[in-house]
Design a protein around this motif. Structure first.
Motif, PDB file in Angstrom:
ATOM      1  N   GLY A  42       0.817  -1.206   0.000  1.00  0.00           N
ATOM      2  CA  GLY A  42       0.000   0.000   0.000  1.00  0.00           C
ATOM      3  C   GLY A  42       0.848   1.251   0.000  1.00  0.00           C
ATOM      4  O   GLY A  42       2.032   1.250  -0.363  1.00  0.00           O
ATOM      5  N   ARG A  43       0.219   2.324   0.443  1.00  0.00           N
ATOM      6  CA  ARG A  43       0.905   3.616   0.449  1.00  0.00           C
ATOM      7  C   ARG A  43       2.107   3.616   1.381  1.00  0.00           C
ATOM      8  O   ARG A  43       3.117   4.240   1.091  1.00  0.00           O
ATOM      9  CB  ARG A  43      -0.066   4.710   0.875  1.00  0.00           C
ATOM     10  CG  ARG A  43      -0.965   5.135  -0.258  1.00  0.00           C
ATOM     11  CD  ARG A  43      -1.774   6.338   0.130  1.00  0.00           C
ATOM     12  NE  ARG A  43      -3.153   5.901   0.246  1.00  0.00           N
ATOM     13  CZ  ARG A  43      -4.048   6.437   1.017  1.00  0.00           C
ATOM     14  NH1 ARG A  43      -3.750   7.466   1.761  1.00  0.00           N
ATOM     15  NH2 ARG A  43      -5.264   5.979   1.049  1.00  0.00           N
ATOM     16  N   ALA A  44       2.000   2.922   2.521  1.00  0.00           N
ATOM     17  CA  ALA A  44       3.112   2.915   3.474  1.00  0.00           C
ATOM     18  C   ALA A  44       4.345   2.262   2.864  1.00  0.00           C
ATOM     19  O   ALA A  44       5.461   2.777   3.002  1.00  0.00           O
ATOM     20  CB  ALA A  44       2.704   2.188   4.750  1.00  0.00           C
ATOM     21  N   GLU A  45       4.155   1.132   2.197  1.00  0.00           N
ATOM     22  CA  GLU A  45       5.296   0.461   1.586  1.00  0.00           C
ATOM     23  C   GLU A  45       5.870   1.279   0.435  1.00  0.00           C
ATOM     24  O   GLU A  45       7.086   1.339   0.245  1.00  0.00           O
ATOM     25  CB  GLU A  45       4.913  -0.933   1.102  1.00  0.00           C
ATOM     26  CG  GLU A  45       4.719  -1.928   2.220  1.00  0.00           C
ATOM     27  CD  GLU A  45       3.383  -1.808   2.911  1.00  0.00           C
ATOM     28  OE1 GLU A  45       2.497  -1.103   2.393  1.00  0.00           O
ATOM     29  OE2 GLU A  45       3.227  -2.410   3.978  1.00  0.00           O
ATOM     30  N   ALA A  46       5.004   1.905  -0.353  1.00  0.00           N
ATOM     31  CA  ALA A  46       5.475   2.766  -1.434  1.00  0.00           C
ATOM     32  C   ALA A  46       6.302   3.920  -0.872  1.00  0.00           C
ATOM     33  O   ALA A  46       7.339   4.285  -1.434  1.00  0.00           O
ATOM     34  CB  ALA A  46       4.303   3.287  -2.257  1.00  0.00           C
ATOM     35  N   ALA A  47       5.861   4.484   0.248  1.00  0.00           N
ATOM     36  CA  ALA A  47       6.627   5.547   0.897  1.00  0.00           C
ATOM     37  C   ALA A  47       7.963   5.010   1.394  1.00  0.00           C
ATOM     38  O   ALA A  47       8.992   5.699   1.311  1.00  0.00           O
ATOM     39  CB  ALA A  47       5.824   6.147   2.050  1.00  0.00           C
ATOM     40  N   GLY A  48       7.971   3.779   1.897  1.00  0.00           N
ATOM     41  CA  GLY A  48       9.218   3.164   2.341  1.00  0.00           C
ATOM     42  C   GLY A  48      10.212   3.014   1.202  1.00  0.00           C
ATOM     43  O   GLY A  48      11.404   3.275   1.363  1.00  0.00           O
ATOM     44  N   TYR A  49       9.724   2.587   0.031  1.00  0.00           N
ATOM     45  CA  TYR A  49      10.600   2.476  -1.135  1.00  0.00           C
ATOM     46  C   TYR A  49      11.117   3.845  -1.562  1.00  0.00           C
ATOM     47  O   TYR A  49      12.273   3.991  -1.952  1.00  0.00           O
ATOM     48  CB  TYR A  49       9.878   1.806  -2.305  1.00  0.00           C
ATOM     49  CG  TYR A  49       9.781   0.304  -2.165  1.00  0.00           C
ATOM     50  CD1 TYR A  49      10.916  -0.489  -2.221  1.00  0.00           C
ATOM     51  CD2 TYR A  49       8.550  -0.312  -1.980  1.00  0.00           C
ATOM     52  CE1 TYR A  49      10.827  -1.865  -2.103  1.00  0.00           C
ATOM     53  CE2 TYR A  49       8.458  -1.692  -1.852  1.00  0.00           C
ATOM     54  CZ  TYR A  49       9.600  -2.464  -1.916  1.00  0.00           C
ATOM     55  OH  TYR A  49       9.521  -3.814  -1.793  1.00  0.00           O
ATOM     56  N   GLY A  57       6.030  -0.116   6.759  1.00  0.00           N
ATOM     57  CA  GLY A  57       4.878  -1.012   6.888  1.00  0.00           C
ATOM     58  C   GLY A  57       4.344  -1.057   8.307  1.00  0.00           C
ATOM     59  O   GLY A  57       3.135  -1.028   8.537  1.00  0.00           O
ATOM     60  N   ARG A  58       5.257  -1.128   9.281  1.00  0.00           N
ATOM     61  CA  ARG A  58       4.833  -1.117  10.695  1.00  0.00           C
ATOM     62  C   ARG A  58       4.147   0.196  11.053  1.00  0.00           C
ATOM     63  O   ARG A  58       3.122   0.204  11.740  1.00  0.00           O
ATOM     64  CB  ARG A  58       6.030  -1.332  11.613  1.00  0.00           C
ATOM     65  CG  ARG A  58       6.664  -2.658  11.495  1.00  0.00           C
ATOM     66  CD  ARG A  58       5.872  -3.687  12.205  1.00  0.00           C
ATOM     67  NE  ARG A  58       6.577  -4.958  12.134  1.00  0.00           N
ATOM     68  CZ  ARG A  58       6.136  -6.054  12.649  1.00  0.00           C
ATOM     69  NH1 ARG A  58       4.993  -6.067  13.279  1.00  0.00           N
ATOM     70  NH2 ARG A  58       6.816  -7.155  12.536  1.00  0.00           N
ATOM     71  N   LEU A  59       4.716   1.305  10.601  1.00  0.00           N
ATOM     72  CA  LEU A  59       4.092   2.600  10.891  1.00  0.00           C
ATOM     73  C   LEU A  59       2.722   2.703  10.226  1.00  0.00           C
ATOM     74  O   LEU A  59       1.781   3.246  10.814  1.00  0.00           O
ATOM     75  CB  LEU A  59       4.995   3.742  10.427  1.00  0.00           C
ATOM     76  CG  LEU A  59       6.294   3.925  11.211  1.00  0.00           C
ATOM     77  CD1 LEU A  59       7.156   5.003  10.558  1.00  0.00           C
ATOM     78  CD2 LEU A  59       6.017   4.248  12.662  1.00  0.00           C
ATOM     79  N   GLY A  60       2.598   2.177   9.015  1.00  0.00           N
ATOM     80  CA  GLY A  60       1.299   2.168   8.346  1.00  0.00           C
ATOM     81  C   GLY A  60       0.281   1.318   9.087  1.00  0.00           C
ATOM     82  O   GLY A  60      -0.885   1.686   9.196  1.00  0.00           O
ATOM     83  N   ASP A  61       0.725   0.170   9.625  1.00  0.00           N
ATOM     84  CA  ASP A  61      -0.179  -0.681  10.404  1.00  0.00           C
ATOM     85  C   ASP A  61      -0.636   0.023  11.675  1.00  0.00           C
ATOM     86  O   ASP A  61      -1.804  -0.040  12.049  1.00  0.00           O
ATOM     87  CB  ASP A  61       0.510  -1.999  10.764  1.00  0.00           C
ATOM     88  CG  ASP A  61       0.666  -2.907   9.567  1.00  0.00           C
ATOM     89  OD1 ASP A  61      -0.027  -2.683   8.547  1.00  0.00           O
ATOM     90  OD2 ASP A  61       1.489  -3.844   9.653  1.00  0.00           O
ATOM     91  N   ARG A  62       0.293   0.685  12.348  1.00  0.00           N
ATOM     92  CA  ARG A  62      -0.080   1.426  13.568  1.00  0.00           C
ATOM     93  C   ARG A  62      -1.064   2.536  13.251  1.00  0.00           C
ATOM     94  O   ARG A  62      -2.017   2.766  14.007  1.00  0.00           O
ATOM     95  CB  ARG A  62       1.155   2.027  14.220  1.00  0.00           C
ATOM     96  CG  ARG A  62       1.952   1.049  15.000  1.00  0.00           C
ATOM     97  CD  ARG A  62       3.048   1.772  15.743  1.00  0.00           C
ATOM     98  NE  ARG A  62       3.946   0.826  16.382  1.00  0.00           N
ATOM     99  CZ  ARG A  62       5.034   1.179  17.008  1.00  0.00           C
ATOM    100  NH1 ARG A  62       5.387   2.445  17.074  1.00  0.00           N
ATOM    101  NH2 ARG A  62       5.796   0.266  17.554  1.00  0.00           N
ATOM    102  N   ARG A  63      -0.808   3.232  12.169  1.00  0.00           N
ATOM    103  CA  ARG A  63      -1.696   4.341  11.805  1.00  0.00           C
ATOM    104  C   ARG A  63      -3.080   3.834  11.457  1.00  0.00           C
ATOM    105  O   ARG A  63      -4.092   4.442  11.811  1.00  0.00           O
ATOM    106  CB  ARG A  63      -1.095   5.098  10.633  1.00  0.00           C
ATOM    107  CG  ARG A  63      -1.830   6.325  10.283  1.00  0.00           C
ATOM    108  CD  ARG A  63      -1.100   7.117   9.242  1.00  0.00           C
ATOM    109  NE  ARG A  63      -1.828   8.339   8.979  1.00  0.00           N
ATOM    110  CZ  ARG A  63      -1.632   9.084   7.942  1.00  0.00           C
ATOM    111  NH1 ARG A  63      -0.723   8.762   7.057  1.00  0.00           N
ATOM    112  NH2 ARG A  63      -2.328  10.163   7.767  1.00  0.00           N
ATOM    113  N   ARG A  64      -3.149   2.687  10.753  1.00  0.00           N
ATOM    114  CA  ARG A  64      -4.435   2.099  10.389  1.00  0.00           C
ATOM    115  C   ARG A  64      -5.183   1.576  11.602  1.00  0.00           C
ATOM    116  O   ARG A  64      -6.393   1.542  11.622  1.00  0.00           O
ATOM    117  CB  ARG A  64      -4.209   0.964   9.396  1.00  0.00           C
ATOM    118  CG  ARG A  64      -4.758   1.260   8.038  1.00  0.00           C
ATOM    119  CD  ARG A  64      -4.552   0.100   7.097  1.00  0.00           C
ATOM    120  NE  ARG A  64      -3.525   0.466   6.118  1.00  0.00           N
ATOM    121  CZ  ARG A  64      -2.286   0.017   6.103  1.00  0.00           C
ATOM    122  NH1 ARG A  64      -1.897  -0.866   6.961  1.00  0.00           N
ATOM    123  NH2 ARG A  64      -1.441   0.426   5.204  1.00  0.00           N
ATOM    124  N   ALA A  65      -4.439   1.143  12.638  1.00  0.00           N
ATOM    125  CA  ALA A  65      -5.069   0.568  13.831  1.00  0.00           C
ATOM    126  C   ALA A  65      -5.761   1.623  14.688  1.00  0.00           C
ATOM    127  O   ALA A  65      -6.639   1.300  15.476  1.00  0.00           O
ATOM    128  CB  ALA A  65      -4.016  -0.175  14.650  1.00  0.00           C
TER     129      ALA A  65
END
Length: 80
Positions: free
Chosen positions: A28-35, A71-79
């Motif tokens: 998703g967007r979090a992984e794209a931002a990571g790349y 990805g972890r930050l995206g998961d936290r934000r989604r939670a």
């Protein structure tokens, strides 16, 4: 001498979806931002630090770390 092509005996199988992915896997967007962050780090680091950043061990490690953290930050934000 050539022969006419022979039609298959049965219709082709439907498009295979490939191996099943774990339910938590997504790009998703979090992984794209990571790349994107990893690319910036590698380009800036390659311009400034010419010895240790763009080699075959450190470069991929930086990309994996950036994508994993994003990805972890995206998961936290989604939670929330």
């Amino acid at each position: 001498m050539t022969t006419a092509p022979v039609a298959p005996a049965r219709p082709a199988e439907p498009h295979a979806t490939g191996p099943a992915r774990p339910s938590g896997h997504r790009t998703g967007r979090a992984e794209a931002a990571g790349y994107a962050v990893a690319a910036l780090i590698l380009v800036a680091g390659g311009a400034l630090l010419t010895s240790a950043v763009l080699n075959w061990l450190v470069g991929p490690a930086i990309v994996v770390a950036c994508v994993a953290v994003a990805g972890r930050l995206g998961d936290r934000r989604r939670a929330r």
